[in-house]
Design a protein around this motif. Structure first.
Motif, PDB file in Angstrom:
ATOM      1  N   TYR A 220       0.927  -0.773  -0.282  1.00  0.00           N
ATOM      2  CA  TYR A 220      -0.574  -0.264   0.033  1.00  0.00           C
ATOM      3  C   TYR A 220       0.812   1.445  -0.304  1.00  0.00           C
ATOM      4  CZ  TYR A 220      -3.461  -3.400   1.344  1.00  0.00           C
ATOM      5  OH  TYR A 220      -4.717  -4.174   1.061  1.00  0.00           O
ATOM      6  N   ALA A 221       0.483   2.421  -0.078  1.00  0.00           N
ATOM      7  CA  ALA A 221       1.043   3.624  -0.865  1.00  0.00           C
ATOM      8  C   ALA A 221       0.412   5.148  -0.100  1.00  0.00           C
ATOM      9  CB  ALA A 221       0.990   3.949  -1.874  1.00  0.00           C
ATOM     10  N   ASP A 222       0.597   5.578   1.386  1.00  0.00           N
ATOM     11  CA  ASP A 222      -0.238   6.658   2.164  1.00  0.00           C
ATOM     12  C   ASP A 222       0.044   7.572   0.689  1.00  0.00           C
ATOM     13  OD1 ASP A 222       2.633   7.100   2.301  1.00  0.00           O
ATOM     14  OD2 ASP A 222       2.893   6.905   3.930  1.00  0.00           O
ATOM     15  N   TRP A 223      -0.745   9.005   0.854  1.00  0.00           N
ATOM     16  CA  TRP A 223      -0.310   9.856   0.069  1.00  0.00           C
ATOM     17  C   TRP A 223       0.645  10.645   0.062  1.00  0.00           C
ATOM     18  CZ3 TRP A 223       0.243  15.266   0.713  1.00  0.00           C
ATOM     19  CH2 TRP A 223       0.649  15.839   1.963  1.00  0.00           C
ATOM     20  N   THR A 226       4.896   6.772   0.501  1.00  0.00           N
ATOM     21  CA  THR A 226       5.561   5.559   1.239  1.00  0.00           C
ATOM     22  C   THR A 226       4.614   4.466   0.792  1.00  0.00           C
ATOM     23  OG1 THR A 226       6.502   7.428   2.538  1.00  0.00           O
ATOM     24  CG2 THR A 226       6.883   5.216   3.114  1.00  0.00           C
ATOM     25  N   GLU A 227       5.648   3.702   0.790  1.00  0.00           N
ATOM     26  CA  GLU A 227       4.923   2.357   0.143  1.00  0.00           C
ATOM     27  C   GLU A 227       5.214   1.648   1.754  1.00  0.00           C
ATOM     28  OE1 GLU A 227       6.438   0.510  -2.553  1.00  0.00           O
ATOM     29  OE2 GLU A 227       5.964   1.874  -4.400  1.00  0.00           O
ATOM     30  N   TRP A 228       3.590   0.818   2.210  1.00  0.00           N
ATOM     31  CA  TRP A 228       4.218   0.123   3.511  1.00  0.00           C
ATOM     32  C   TRP A 228       3.548  -1.659   2.721  1.00  0.00           C
ATOM     33  CZ3 TRP A 228       5.317   1.934   7.331  1.00  0.00           C
ATOM     34  CH2 TRP A 228       5.932   3.081   7.775  1.00  0.00           C
ATOM     35  N   VAL A 229       4.129  -2.445   3.742  1.00  0.00           N
ATOM     36  CA  VAL A 229       3.514  -4.378   3.456  1.00  0.00           C
ATOM     37  C   VAL A 229       2.597  -4.511   4.312  1.00  0.00           C
ATOM     38  CG1 VAL A 229       4.164  -6.246   3.303  1.00  0.00           C
ATOM     39  CG2 VAL A 229       5.253  -4.630   2.231  1.00  0.00           C
ATOM     40  N   LEU A 230       1.591  -4.938   4.327  1.00  0.00           N
ATOM     41  CA  LEU A 230       1.186  -5.209   5.469  1.00  0.00           C
ATOM     42  C   LEU A 230       1.582  -7.023   5.956  1.00  0.00           C
ATOM     43  CD1 LEU A 230      -1.422  -5.079   7.518  1.00  0.00           C
ATOM     44  CD2 LEU A 230      -3.136  -6.170   5.889  1.00  0.00           C
ATOM     45  N   PRO A 253       1.831   0.920  14.067  1.00  0.00           N
ATOM     46  CA  PRO A 253       0.266   0.362  14.019  1.00  0.00           C
ATOM     47  C   PRO A 253      -0.087   1.495  12.554  1.00  0.00           C
ATOM     48  CG  PRO A 253       1.085   1.617  15.192  1.00  0.00           C
ATOM     49  CD  PRO A 253       2.257   1.542  15.118  1.00  0.00           C
ATOM     50  N   ILE A 254      -1.718   0.965  11.948  1.00  0.00           N
ATOM     51  CA  ILE A 254      -2.052   1.538  10.919  1.00  0.00           C
ATOM     52  C   ILE A 254      -2.566   3.006  11.429  1.00  0.00           C
ATOM     53  CG2 ILE A 254      -4.147   0.872  11.561  1.00  0.00           C
ATOM     54  CD1 ILE A 254      -4.188   0.307   8.279  1.00  0.00           C
ATOM     55  N   SER A 255      -2.743   3.057  12.902  1.00  0.00           N
ATOM     56  CA  SER A 255      -3.582   4.463  13.666  1.00  0.00           C
ATOM     57  C   SER A 255      -2.512   5.608  12.553  1.00  0.00           C
ATOM     58  CB  SER A 255      -3.485   3.913  14.473  1.00  0.00           C
ATOM     59  OG  SER A 255      -3.059   3.614  15.419  1.00  0.00           O
ATOM     60  N   GLN A 256      -1.129   4.911  13.314  1.00  0.00           N
ATOM     61  CA  GLN A 256      -0.240   6.513  13.180  1.00  0.00           C
ATOM     62  C   GLN A 256       0.450   6.308  11.959  1.00  0.00           C
ATOM     63  OE1 GLN A 256       3.455   5.956  15.429  1.00  0.00           O
ATOM     64  NE2 GLN A 256       2.279   4.831  17.412  1.00  0.00           N
ATOM     65  N   VAL A 257       0.936   5.322  10.711  1.00  0.00           N
ATOM     66  CA  VAL A 257       0.592   5.699   8.900  1.00  0.00           C
ATOM     67  C   VAL A 257      -0.278   6.421   8.744  1.00  0.00           C
ATOM     68  CG1 VAL A 257       0.910   4.424   7.586  1.00  0.00           C
ATOM     69  CG2 VAL A 257       1.591   3.431   9.119  1.00  0.00           C
ATOM     70  N   LEU A 258      -2.146   6.609   9.440  1.00  0.00           N
ATOM     71  CA  LEU A 258      -2.638   7.000   8.559  1.00  0.00           C
ATOM     72  C   LEU A 258      -2.636   8.865   8.835  1.00  0.00           C
ATOM     73  CD1 LEU A 258      -6.092   4.681   8.300  1.00  0.00           C
ATOM     74  CD2 LEU A 258      -4.653   5.660   6.324  1.00  0.00           C
ATOM     75  N   ALA A 259      -2.078   9.460  10.364  1.00  0.00           N
ATOM     76  CA  ALA A 259      -1.972   9.796  10.946  1.00  0.00           C
ATOM     77  C   ALA A 259      -1.171  10.829  10.510  1.00  0.00           C
ATOM     78  CB  ALA A 259      -1.547   9.843  11.947  1.00  0.00           C
ATOM     79  N   VAL A 260      -0.858  10.478   9.445  1.00  0.00           N
ATOM     80  CA  VAL A 260       0.240  11.273   8.442  1.00  0.00           C
ATOM     81  C   VAL A 260       0.229  10.965   7.050  1.00  0.00           C
ATOM     82  CG1 VAL A 260       2.472  11.893   7.684  1.00  0.00           C
ATOM     83  CG2 VAL A 260       2.511  11.279  10.621  1.00  0.00           C
ATOM     84  N   GLY A 261      -0.037   9.861   7.049  1.00  0.00           N
ATOM     85  CA  GLY A 261       0.012   9.563   5.011  1.00  0.00           C
ATOM     86  C   GLY A 261      -1.940   9.925   5.057  1.00  0.00           C
ATOM     87  N   LYS A 262      -3.088  10.095   6.265  1.00  0.00           N
ATOM     88  CA  LYS A 262      -3.959  10.499   5.386  1.00  0.00           C
ATOM     89  C   LYS A 262      -5.071   9.409   5.274  1.00  0.00           C
ATOM     90  CE  LYS A 262      -3.342  14.595   6.826  1.00  0.00           C
ATOM     91  NZ  LYS A 262      -3.331  14.570   7.946  1.00  0.00           N
ATOM     92  N   PHE A 263      -4.852   8.475   4.278  1.00  0.00           N
ATOM     93  CA  PHE A 263      -5.013   6.763   3.814  1.00  0.00           C
ATOM     94  C   PHE A 263      -3.971   6.160   2.998  1.00  0.00           C
ATOM     95  CE2 PHE A 263      -4.972  10.727   0.126  1.00  0.00           C
ATOM     96  CZ  PHE A 263      -4.146   9.828  -0.939  1.00  0.00           C
ATOM     97  N   LEU A 264      -4.401   4.696   2.777  1.00  0.00           N
ATOM     98  CA  LEU A 264      -3.851   4.114   1.796  1.00  0.00           C
ATOM     99  C   LEU A 264      -4.402   3.369   0.868  1.00  0.00           C
ATOM    100  CD1 LEU A 264      -2.838   1.720   5.339  1.00  0.00           C
ATOM    101  CD2 LEU A 264      -1.119   2.815   3.779  1.00  0.00           C
ATOM    102  N   VAL A 265      -3.532   3.643  -0.404  1.00  0.00           N
ATOM    103  CA  VAL A 265      -4.344   3.094  -1.330  1.00  0.00           C
ATOM    104  C   VAL A 265      -3.661   1.267  -1.721  1.00  0.00           C
ATOM    105  CG1 VAL A 265      -3.768   3.229  -4.213  1.00  0.00           C
ATOM    106  CG2 VAL A 265      -4.289   5.300  -2.920  1.00  0.00           C
TER     107      VAL A 265
END
Length: 269
Positions: A220-223, A226-230, A253-265
């Motif tokens: 997944y990529a955030d806004w 940055t690329e992430w793997v689940l 944790p996904i909550s910290q990633v979303l706090a900065v990255g806003k969303f995951l694609v």
């Protein structure tokens, strides 16, 4: 002459037998097992066009070698089923080698197979062991067909792990515990690269988190780009963790990633 536990003799017969030339392979004169005795071990040796296998058990014996036809070896194997401790004698009668197996009043005598040529198994395995440190023996995949694999099933007859070690152009060295040694001839391989095309099959676990379907193993990529793997599905009541695709040491944790990255694609494979 020496004594040996019937179960130990049966075990080494079982380990070596699958590696003989099978009837109908245009090598019926080699459809045999070789019993090879030294002062410290009794060996059972079998060889085919693709494999060589040697299994041994400790004995206090003399030095002799006697090839035994597979039908006779099968008869011996059946006889051992009702035996406990067996006395083994290698004798010569009228110029012919005989193997005599005795327990109490029960006795089985098997003639050596004169049509079987000498098998230089020690020299072959010495060459293989000398190749272990050759640079071409390092880092090569071991590629075996289903028929080859089936021949090694009895190698770890007492539960030992069976190790396949590539020796490059020499073949594959096969070991199981301290008393089994084998050689598999080299295989060519024109199939697909191992693992290629399996990415979708390895990522079939979907789960719902906060209204969004997420897939284990997917990227997944955030806004921010940055690329992430689940890496794994969370346990009940826990939130997923993500691993940076560029730095496996970064796990959040996904909550910290979303706090900065806003969303995951979800990224394509």
């Amino acid at each position: 002459m020496f004594t040996v536990k019937a179960r130990n003799l049966a075990a080494i017969l079982d380990q070596a037998a699958p590696h003989r030339f099978q009837a109908g392979e245009d090598a019926c004169d080699l459809d045999a097992l070789v019993l090879d005795c030294t002062p410290g071990h009794l060996h059972v040796v079998a060889c085919s066009d693709r494999t060589l296998a040697v299994a041994r058990t400790p004995v206090a014996g003399d030095v002799w070698t006697a090839p035994v036809g597979y039908d006779d070896a099968t008869a011996l194997r059946g006889w051992l089923e009702s035996s406990d401790t067996v006395t083994v004698e290698h004798v010569t009668s009228r110029g012919h080698q005989l193997l005599r197996f005795t327990e109490g009043v029960a006795q089985l005598t098997i003639p050596a197979a004169p049509h079987v040529g000498r098998l230089p198994w020690r020299a072959l395995l010495r060459l293989v062991l000398d190749a272990c440190d050759h640079p071409l023996a390092q880092g090569r995949p071991v590629q075996l067909g289903a028929d080859d694999l089936s021949r090694w099933l009895n190698a770890g007859g007492n539960g030992e792990a069976i190790e396949f070690r590539s020796l490059g152009p020499v073949g594959t060295l096969v070991t199981a515990g301290p008393d089994f040694l084998g050689l598999q001839s080299p295989h060519g391989w024109d199939g697909p690269e191992p693992g290629r095309g399996w990415s979708s099959s390895l990522r079939t676990r979907l789960f719902l988190f906060d209204g969004q379907f997420l897939e284990v193993g997917a990227r997944y990529a955030d806004w921010t780009g940055t690329e992430w793997v689940l890496p794994a599905r969370p346990r009940s009541g826990e939130e997923p963790w993500l691993i940076s695709a560029d730095n496996a040491a970064v796990t959040l944790p996904i909550s910290q990633v979303l706090a900065v990255g806003k969303f995951l694609v979800r990224l394509p494979d």
